[in-house]
Design a protein around this motif. Structure first.
Motif, PDB file in Angstrom:
ATOM      1  N   THR A  91      10.593  -8.020  -0.401  1.00  0.00           N
ATOM      2  CA  THR A  91      10.072  -7.000  -0.184  1.00  0.00           C
ATOM      3  C   THR A  91       8.938  -6.618  -0.203  1.00  0.00           C
ATOM      4  O   THR A  91       7.747  -7.255  -0.391  1.00  0.00           O
ATOM      5  CB  THR A  91      11.054  -6.588  -2.575  1.00  0.00           C
ATOM      6  N   GLN A  92       8.884  -5.301   0.202  1.00  0.00           N
ATOM      7  CA  GLN A  92       7.697  -4.659   0.839  1.00  0.00           C
ATOM      8  C   GLN A  92       7.027  -3.574  -0.253  1.00  0.00           C
ATOM      9  O   GLN A  92       7.461  -2.871  -1.787  1.00  0.00           O
ATOM     10  CB  GLN A  92       7.933  -4.341   2.090  1.00  0.00           C
ATOM     11  N   SER A  94       6.573  -0.269  -1.906  1.00  0.00           N
ATOM     12  CA  SER A  94       6.216   1.232  -1.528  1.00  0.00           C
ATOM     13  C   SER A  94       4.697   2.027  -1.610  1.00  0.00           C
ATOM     14  O   SER A  94       3.848   1.520  -2.469  1.00  0.00           O
ATOM     15  CB  SER A  94       7.549   2.144  -2.333  1.00  0.00           C
ATOM     16  N   ASP A  95       4.823   3.710  -1.806  1.00  0.00           N
ATOM     17  CA  ASP A  95       3.836   4.284  -1.908  1.00  0.00           C
ATOM     18  C   ASP A  95       3.413   4.157  -3.263  1.00  0.00           C
ATOM     19  O   ASP A  95       2.133   3.980  -3.432  1.00  0.00           O
ATOM     20  CB  ASP A  95       3.743   5.279  -1.220  1.00  0.00           C
ATOM     21  N   TYR A  96       4.448   4.317  -4.107  1.00  0.00           N
ATOM     22  CA  TYR A  96       4.136   4.310  -5.868  1.00  0.00           C
ATOM     23  C   TYR A  96       2.861   3.040  -6.316  1.00  0.00           C
ATOM     24  O   TYR A  96       2.340   3.291  -6.508  1.00  0.00           O
ATOM     25  CB  TYR A  96       5.099   4.891  -6.251  1.00  0.00           C
ATOM     26  N   GLN A 113       0.342  -2.992   1.687  1.00  0.00           N
ATOM     27  CA  GLN A 113       2.251  -2.608   2.342  1.00  0.00           C
ATOM     28  C   GLN A 113       2.266  -3.040   3.223  1.00  0.00           C
ATOM     29  O   GLN A 113       1.237  -3.631   4.271  1.00  0.00           O
ATOM     30  CB  GLN A 113       1.952  -0.836   2.506  1.00  0.00           C
ATOM     31  N   GLU A 140      11.524  -1.832  -9.002  1.00  0.00           N
ATOM     32  CA  GLU A 140      12.531  -0.556  -7.648  1.00  0.00           C
ATOM     33  C   GLU A 140      13.092  -1.637  -6.804  1.00  0.00           C
ATOM     34  O   GLU A 140      14.088  -1.242  -6.325  1.00  0.00           O
ATOM     35  CB  GLU A 140      11.190  -0.243  -6.448  1.00  0.00           C
ATOM     36  N   SER A 145      14.729   1.981  -8.510  1.00  0.00           N
ATOM     37  CA  SER A 145      14.161   2.822  -8.562  1.00  0.00           C
ATOM     38  C   SER A 145      13.048   2.549  -9.869  1.00  0.00           C
ATOM     39  O   SER A 145      14.106   1.868 -10.967  1.00  0.00           O
ATOM     40  CB  SER A 145      13.638   4.308  -8.270  1.00  0.00           C
TER      41      SER A 145
END
Length: 446
Positions: A91-92, A94-96, A113, A140, A145
């Motif tokens: 997975t990559q 995310s911004d959070y 990122q 996530e 989420s």
């Protein structure tokens, strides 16, 4: 004068012997028979049975800080076990979680990122160094989420029967620290809450359902993106002289925690021989104190309790070793316990334990008989461990819970053939008839 000199000599010799006794092993830890723990809340539990060996304010709700991550760890391992993800799933970020990782306030390790991370890499970051961003990234991945993952956390807590809990995020940070990123459906200033009892029960499920967690929690060092990950658990077998005072034999987990509100917390576990204990200390005053107080708990557990086989497999309770049987070639069947009953018990208390049978009432007719055929090994009920000491024994699953094993038939009783059943029925019929006549005649003359 001579008597006075003699007395002084005797006192001098006694003093020398007393001093020598302590000088031989000045640093030996003496086995404690009582315990005082410098923590707001604490508990010590047998990891095999969930039996509580010591507790202090164990039901007090407190912020658990990063001990919250034990639930995140559990749900990630559950997702792997269910085949929803694997250790090599990527997975990559995310911004959070990236913003959390880049913030030195949160001791972030600086995730990148647009780069693929495996579940194993992220899990090591969460487990070894208690990283917050890797924890959020895993949540996530599993639930879509953090908000959805928090729902899973509370649902799983209910399934586990945690008595006191409140999960509002995956990391153990205060929601107030997350700013606008606090999970939807929770309050912006809310904190996760657990009692020591609930934390111990969560650790109990984590260790027993997914023992592979200990492979991560016992790993002292790893790396991520070329940066070192060093375990925050000072009780592991470090060679660093700064940590050796905290080390304890057999420690292989489990989770540290700290926030201003929570203080210094630690859920620990250690195994010595065939015995494993789980400990929780909450709201201690320093990094070192949480480990020293945990050491006290572990020393108490291993020195004052021993794992004992109280009743062997095949044990039969005197006077209750058989149960009557109807419609069988035999009139009764032998019963025994299917497996040995073992428990961590306080030293010299072995004679205070007994077993009681709880027969499955649904298997009995109105006369208290089992109905043939009965196969050897059929479960008839349960054998329940009881304790006759002054203090009630408590288990993580609740006060009054008991250790139980299956009570089974130790022999086979075949169903009687049709002729014998018919003859028995005829005998019963005439027996009832003669009984009725006898009652009638007796009543006539009374």
């Amino acid at each position: 004068m001579r008597n006075l000199s003699k007395r002084i000599s005797i006192l001098f010799i006694i003093a020398i012997v007393f001093i020598a006794a302590f000088a031989i092993k000045p640093f030996e830890i003496q086995a404690a028979t009582s315990l005082e723990v410098s923590a707001e809340s604490a508990i010590l539990v047998d990891a095999d049975t969930g039996k509580i060996l010591y507790e202090k304010n164990a039901d007090q709700l407190l912020p658990p800080a990063s001990m919250t991550k034990m639930m995140t760890e559990y749900l990630v391992l559950e997702a792997i076990n269910n085949g929803e993800i694997s250790w090599e799933t990527t997975t990559q970020i995310s911004d959070y979680p990236y913003s959390i990782s880049a913030d030195p306030t949160f001791s972030g390790i600086g995730l990148i990122q647009d780069q693929n991370y495996t579940v194993r890499q992220l899990y090591e970051g969460m487990s070894i160094i208690s990283d917050n961003a890797t924890t959020i990234a895993l949540a996530e991945l599993v639930a879509g989420s953090e908000a959805e993952f928090v729902k899973m956390m509370n649902q799983k807590a209910e399934e586990m029967g945690l008595p006191e809990y409140k999960f509002v995020n995956t990391t153990g940070l205060s929601n107030a620290d997350l700013g606008e990123n606090y999970p939807e459906g929770t309050e912006p200033d809310a904190d996760n809450l657990l009692s020591a009892r609930s934390a111990a029960l969560l650790a109990y499920h984590l260790i027993n359902d997914y023992p592979e967690v200990l492979e991560f929690s016992s790993k002292m060092r790893s790396e991520l993106d070329g940066r070192p990950l060093e375990n925050l658990n000072w009780m592991l077998p470090w060679e660093d002289n700064n940590f050796t005072q905290y080390g304890y034999e057999g420690v292989d987990g489990l989770k540290t925690g700290y926030t201003d509100e929570a203080g210094y917390c630690f859920t620990g576990t250690a195994m010595q021989g065939d015995r494993r204990v789980i400990t929780v200390v909450m709201k201690t005053s320093s990094k070192g104190e949480r480990f020293l107080e945990t050491k006290k708990l572990m020393e108490f557990g291993f020195s004052q309790f021993s794992q004992a086989e109280l009743f062997p497999a095949g044990y039969q309770l005197e006077g209750q070793s058989t149960i009557p049987v109807t419609k069988g070639k035999e009139e009764e069947v032998d019963v025994e316990i299917a497996e040995a009953i073992t428990s961590m018990i306080q030293n010299v208390e072995e004679e205070m334990y007994n077993v009681e049978y709880e027969i499955d009432e649904s298997l009995l007719n109105e006369n208290g008989e089992l109905t043939a055929p009965i196969e050897k090994g059929d479960k008839i009920g349960e054998a329940v461990l009881s304790y006759s000491g002054e203090e009630e024994i408590a288990y993580l699953s609740g006060i009054g819970s008991k250790q139980k094993v299956d009570l089974v038939a130790s022999t086979t009783v075949e169903k009687s053939n049709w002729f014998m059943l018919m003859m028995g029925a005829i005998g019963d019929f005439f027996g009832n008839v003669f009984g009725s006549i006898a009652s009638f005649v007796t009543g006539f003359f009374n």
